[in-house]
Write a protein that holds these residues in place. Structure first.
Motif, PDB file in Angstrom:
ATOM      1  N   LEU A  35       0.817  -1.209   0.000  1.00 42.50           N
ATOM      2  CA  LEU A  35       0.000   0.000   0.000  1.00 42.50           C
ATOM      3  C   LEU A  35       0.850   1.258   0.000  1.00 42.50           C
ATOM      4  N   THR A  36       1.890   1.284   0.809  1.00 48.81           N
ATOM      5  CA  THR A  36       2.697   2.504   0.885  1.00 48.81           C
ATOM      6  C   THR A  36       3.686   2.614  -0.261  1.00 48.81           C
ATOM      7  N   GLY A  37       4.036   1.498  -0.887  1.00 49.53           N
ATOM      8  CA  GLY A  37       4.958   1.529  -2.010  1.00 49.53           C
ATOM      9  C   GLY A  37       4.243   1.839  -3.303  1.00 49.53           C
ATOM     10  N   ALA A  38       3.669   0.796  -3.935  1.00 47.37           N
ATOM     11  CA  ALA A  38       2.956   1.000  -5.200  1.00 47.37           C
ATOM     12  C   ALA A  38       1.731   1.875  -5.031  1.00 47.37           C
ATOM     13  N   GLY A  39       1.197   1.941  -3.818  1.00 43.83           N
ATOM     14  CA  GLY A  39      -0.007   2.719  -3.611  1.00 43.83           C
ATOM     15  C   GLY A  39       0.195   4.188  -3.331  1.00 43.83           C
ATOM     16  N   LEU A  40       1.421   4.580  -2.935  1.00 44.04           N
ATOM     17  CA  LEU A  40       1.645   5.968  -2.526  1.00 44.04           C
ATOM     18  C   LEU A  40       2.902   6.585  -3.127  1.00 44.04           C
ATOM     19  N   LEU A  41       4.054   6.058  -2.703  1.00 45.92           N
ATOM     20  CA  LEU A  41       5.321   6.758  -2.898  1.00 45.92           C
ATOM     21  C   LEU A  41       5.989   6.450  -4.230  1.00 45.92           C
ATOM     22  N   PHE A  42       5.754   5.262  -4.756  1.00 45.89           N
ATOM     23  CA  PHE A  42       6.479   4.802  -5.935  1.00 45.89           C
ATOM     24  C   PHE A  42       5.502   4.408  -7.030  1.00 45.89           C
ATOM     25  N   ASP A  43       6.062   4.085  -8.189  1.00 46.81           N
ATOM     26  CA  ASP A  43       5.282   3.569  -9.307  1.00 46.81           C
ATOM     27  C   ASP A  43       5.921   2.281  -9.805  1.00 46.81           C
ATOM     28  N   THR A  44       5.118   1.468 -10.456  1.00 44.39           N
ATOM     29  CA  THR A  44       5.601   0.346 -11.241  1.00 44.39           C
ATOM     30  C   THR A  44       5.515   0.738 -12.717  1.00 44.39           C
ATOM     31  N   LEU A  45       6.026  -0.108 -13.594  1.00 47.12           N
ATOM     32  CA  LEU A  45       5.988   0.230 -15.016  1.00 47.12           C
ATOM     33  C   LEU A  45       4.571   0.167 -15.566  1.00 47.12           C
ATOM     34  N   THR A  46       3.814  -0.845 -15.142  1.00 47.75           N
ATOM     35  CA  THR A  46       2.417  -0.963 -15.547  1.00 47.75           C
ATOM     36  C   THR A  46       1.567  -1.119 -14.294  1.00 47.75           C
ATOM     37  N   GLU A  47       0.265  -1.020 -14.438  1.00 50.86           N
ATOM     38  CA  GLU A  47      -0.632  -1.247 -13.313  1.00 50.86           C
ATOM     39  C   GLU A  47      -1.951  -1.800 -13.823  1.00 50.86           C
ATOM     40  N   ILE A  48      -2.741  -2.322 -12.893  1.00 45.31           N
ATOM     41  CA  ILE A  48      -3.995  -2.977 -13.246  1.00 45.31           C
ATOM     42  C   ILE A  48      -5.144  -2.124 -12.746  1.00 45.31           C
ATOM     43  N   ALA A  49      -6.058  -1.816 -13.653  1.00 38.08           N
ATOM     44  CA  ALA A  49      -7.232  -1.025 -13.295  1.00 38.08           C
ATOM     45  C   ALA A  49      -8.165  -1.861 -12.427  1.00 38.08           C
ATOM     46  N   PRO A  50      -9.129  -1.225 -11.742  1.00 39.76           N
ATOM     47  CA  PRO A  50     -10.041  -1.978 -10.880  1.00 39.76           C
ATOM     48  C   PRO A  50     -10.816  -3.083 -11.582  1.00 39.76           C
ATOM     49  N   ASP A  51     -11.000  -2.983 -12.893  1.00 42.43           N
ATOM     50  CA  ASP A  51     -11.716  -4.034 -13.613  1.00 42.43           C
ATOM     51  C   ASP A  51     -10.786  -5.114 -14.151  1.00 42.43           C
ATOM     52  N   GLY A  52      -9.496  -5.034 -13.801  1.00 38.36           N
ATOM     53  CA  GLY A  52      -8.558  -6.065 -14.215  1.00 38.36           C
ATOM     54  C   GLY A  52      -7.825  -5.783 -15.500  1.00 38.36           C
ATOM     55  N   LEU A  53      -8.094  -4.684 -16.168  1.00 42.75           N
ATOM     56  CA  LEU A  53      -7.411  -4.360 -17.416  1.00 42.75           C
ATOM     57  C   LEU A  53      -6.047  -3.736 -17.141  1.00 42.75           C
ATOM     58  N   PRO A  90       3.399  -5.249  -7.378  1.00 38.38           N
ATOM     59  CA  PRO A  90       3.784  -4.147  -6.492  1.00 38.38           C
ATOM     60  C   PRO A  90       5.162  -4.276  -5.869  1.00 38.38           C
ATOM     61  N   VAL A  91       5.847  -5.404  -6.052  1.00 45.32           N
ATOM     62  CA  VAL A  91       7.232  -5.461  -5.560  1.00 45.32           C
ATOM     63  C   VAL A  91       8.198  -4.782  -6.531  1.00 45.32           C
ATOM     64  N   LEU A  92       7.801  -4.599  -7.787  1.00 45.56           N
ATOM     65  CA  LEU A  92       8.719  -4.083  -8.809  1.00 45.56           C
ATOM     66  C   LEU A  92       8.651  -2.559  -8.875  1.00 45.56           C
ATOM     67  N   LEU A  93       8.993  -1.926  -7.759  1.00 48.72           N
ATOM     68  CA  LEU A  93       8.969  -0.468  -7.659  1.00 48.72           C
ATOM     69  C   LEU A  93      10.205   0.131  -8.312  1.00 48.72           C
ATOM     70  N   ILE A  94      10.048   1.341  -8.832  1.00 45.59           N
ATOM     71  CA  ILE A  94      11.146   2.011  -9.521  1.00 45.59           C
ATOM     72  C   ILE A  94      11.610   3.203  -8.697  1.00 45.59           C
ATOM     73  N   GLY A  95      12.920   3.227  -8.391  1.00 43.05           N
ATOM     74  CA  GLY A  95      13.554   4.337  -7.694  1.00 43.05           C
ATOM     75  C   GLY A  95      14.717   4.864  -8.501  1.00 43.05           C
ATOM     76  N   PRO A  96      15.349   5.933  -8.048  1.00 43.24           N
ATOM     77  CA  PRO A  96      16.484   6.514  -8.781  1.00 43.24           C
ATOM     78  C   PRO A  96      17.746   5.667  -8.618  1.00 43.24           C
ATOM     79  N   ALA A  97      18.456   5.419  -9.719  1.00 42.32           N
ATOM     80  CA  ALA A  97      19.652   4.581  -9.672  1.00 42.32           C
ATOM     81  C   ALA A  97      20.714   5.164  -8.751  1.00 42.32           C
ATOM     82  N   ALA A  98      20.851   6.469  -8.733  1.00 39.71           N
ATOM     83  CA  ALA A  98      21.843   7.125  -7.878  1.00 39.71           C
ATOM     84  C   ALA A  98      21.364   7.081  -6.426  1.00 39.71           C
ATOM     85  N   GLY A  99      22.112   6.397  -5.572  1.00 42.20           N
ATOM     86  CA  GLY A  99      21.725   6.301  -4.170  1.00 42.20           C
ATOM     87  C   GLY A  99      20.438   5.542  -3.967  1.00 42.20           C
ATOM     88  N   LEU A 100      20.284   4.412  -4.661  1.00 43.56           N
ATOM     89  CA  LEU A 100      19.007   3.712  -4.702  1.00 43.56           C
ATOM     90  C   LEU A 100      18.553   3.246  -3.322  1.00 43.56           C
TER      91      LEU A 100
END
Length: 464
Positions: free
Chosen positions: A61-79, A168-178
């Motif tokens: 919840l705090t990662g993919a849901g708030l602070l970070f993004d993943t490359l893709t995501e799933i809409a509430p209807d599963g798309l 949601p484990v595949l969060l993206i952060g900055p490479a410098a000082g990851l």
């Protein structure tokens, strides 16, 4: 242009189409502002925020849901829809994928997202035991073709690769000082970290409010770790939180009758599994799980606490005792996941009884004692549904319509079948639930397939 405004411009057309197709209109009374307060059964896993420390509900919840993004995501209807990725194109039959990145995406501390950030973030999962190890292992090679384009070469063709990138484990952060960036919550998400003390995380909105396209209706989001179910229930009834999860069945009827509350049931979205711990040699660990796979009555474990059986078989104690003879008379240390909750803890008690019946001497592992077996509770994720599809249909096929990888009624047996020959033993499958106050509003669909509205309720709900 701030992140929120940029996201709205990029996503408005796609989001509107998805909301219309999925029957998820934003209510006329929706308004931005205020604070969303969530009380979770899960623990953060440490006093530094990191996706590597026991990934669970809190990190989702705090990662993919708030602070970070993943490359893709799933809409509430599963798309499937893009998040940091704006396009993904297969070649060589799905063995190679070229992914374009959002050129306007920026991290909270200023730098723009580039391909090297994605590569470094995904490489965090190369180590065995990392939460995304199985996903990263699908990729043979990653190559930056330009600052905003990456080529993924897979070990084998996989038509579902873009779908798996939404995990949601595949969060993206900055490479410098990851490592420090993750600990400080520096991502590209619609909220930035204000404070985190190990049991309470507070995040504030990035940029101006812009609703469904940017996922930042609330001014602030507060996430509290409340492992005790009674404490979570009291916090909701007293108005100290707006949403709680994992309410025991005995309390659900009471909360369903309470004014201003609604119970959301998410069928077959959680499971309890048994895995080998660090104690013993790999050969001994394999023999132990093989014996338990033969001897445990998993149906009885599940039914004793009202959960669904993971696999319809009653065990073969005689065959199991022969396999487990080497462990007889020695303490067999069990480690319990702190997220188990009341039902899970009772399953562990029933498990201990069956272990004794097989001639073993189970005992809870104390601090510093290596465990022979770990019992943990996990939320269903999109990638697990993909695993179930593979178990059911084999490796061929394409992404199913609306993300319906496995129906809830199919999941218990499929979960067990998917890992039957592997290092995990599914003991029981449970239904997740959320109890929500009418102080917050949400689309008609919350993401029925996975827990916590696909871990993105803070992005998709609003102040009512």
């Amino acid at each position: 242009m701030d992140t929120a405004t940029r996201r709205k411009l990029l996503k408005t057309g796609l989001a509107a189409a998805l909301f219309a197709a999925g029957g998820m209109p934003v209510a006329a009374g929706a308004r931005s502002g205020g604070r969303l307060r969530v009380g979770l059964s899960g623990r953060p896993g440490g006093h530094r925020w990191t996706p590597q420390a026991g990934f669970g509900l809190f990190q989702s919840l705090t990662g993919a849901g708030l602070l970070f993004d993943t490359l893709t995501e799933i809409a509430p209807d599963g798309l499937l829809q893009g998040s940091l990725a704006t396009a993904w194109v297969p070649s060589r039959g799905g063995a190679v994928w070229t992914v374009d990145l959002d050129p306007e995406a920026r991290f909270h501390h200023g730098p723009g997202l580039v391909a090297e950030d994605v590569i470094a973030s995904l490489d965090l999962h190369l180590a065995p035991g990392a939460p995304g190890f199985g996903l990263r292992a699908l990729v043979a090679r990653m190559e930056a073709l330009s600052p905003h384009r990456i080529r993924f070469a897979l070990h084998a063709p996989n038509a579902d690769f873009p779908y798996l990138l939404s995990d949601p484990v595949l969060l993206i952060g900055p490479a410098a000082g990851l490592a420090d960036a993750f600990a400080q919550g520096v991502g590209t998400g619609p909220y930035r970290l204000v404070s985190f003390d190990g049991d309470r995380l507070l995040a504030e909105r990035v940029g101006a409010p812009s609703g469904e396209g940017a996922g930042n209706w609330f001014d602030t989001v507060e996430v509290l770790a409340l492992p005790d179910a009674d404490h979570r229930t009291c916090a909701l009834l007293e108005g100290r939180v707006d949403v709680i999860d994992r309410v025991p069945q005995a309390q659900l009827a009471r909360l369903a009758r309470a004014r201003g509350l609604e119970v959301l049931a998410l069928p077959a979205t959680e499971y309890i599994e048994l895995t080998a711990g660090p104690a013993g040699s790999p050969m001994a660990q394999t023999a132990l799980l093989r014996g338990l796979r033969a001897g445990l009555d998993r149906g009885a474990l599940a039914r004793a606490e009202g959960l669904r059986p993971a696999l319809a078989h009653t065990g073969d104690p005689e065959a199991a005792r022969a396999e487990l003879a080497r462990f007889a008379g020695r303490p067999l240390h069990l480690a319990m996941d702190p997220d188990l909750g009341a039902e899970g803890a009772r399953v562990v008690g029933a498990l201990a009884g069956q272990l004794r019946g097989l001639g073993l001497a189970p005992a809870l592992a104390g601090p510093g004692t290596p465990a022979h077996l770990r019992v943990r509770r996990g939320p269903m994720r999109a990638t697990l549904d993909w695993t179930l599809r593979i178990a059911l249909r084999g490796p061929g096929g394409t992404t199913p319509v609306a993300g319906r990888w496995a129906l809830p009624a199919e999941r218990p047996e499929l979960l067990a079948r998917a890992v039957e020959a592997g290092p995990a033993l599914i003991l029981a499958v449970g239904d997740a639930n959320l109890v929500v106050s009418d102080r917050v509003g949400r689309p008609d669909r919350t993401g029925e397939g996975w827990d916590l509205a696909h871990a993105r309720l803070a992005r998709r709900w609003w102040r009512s």
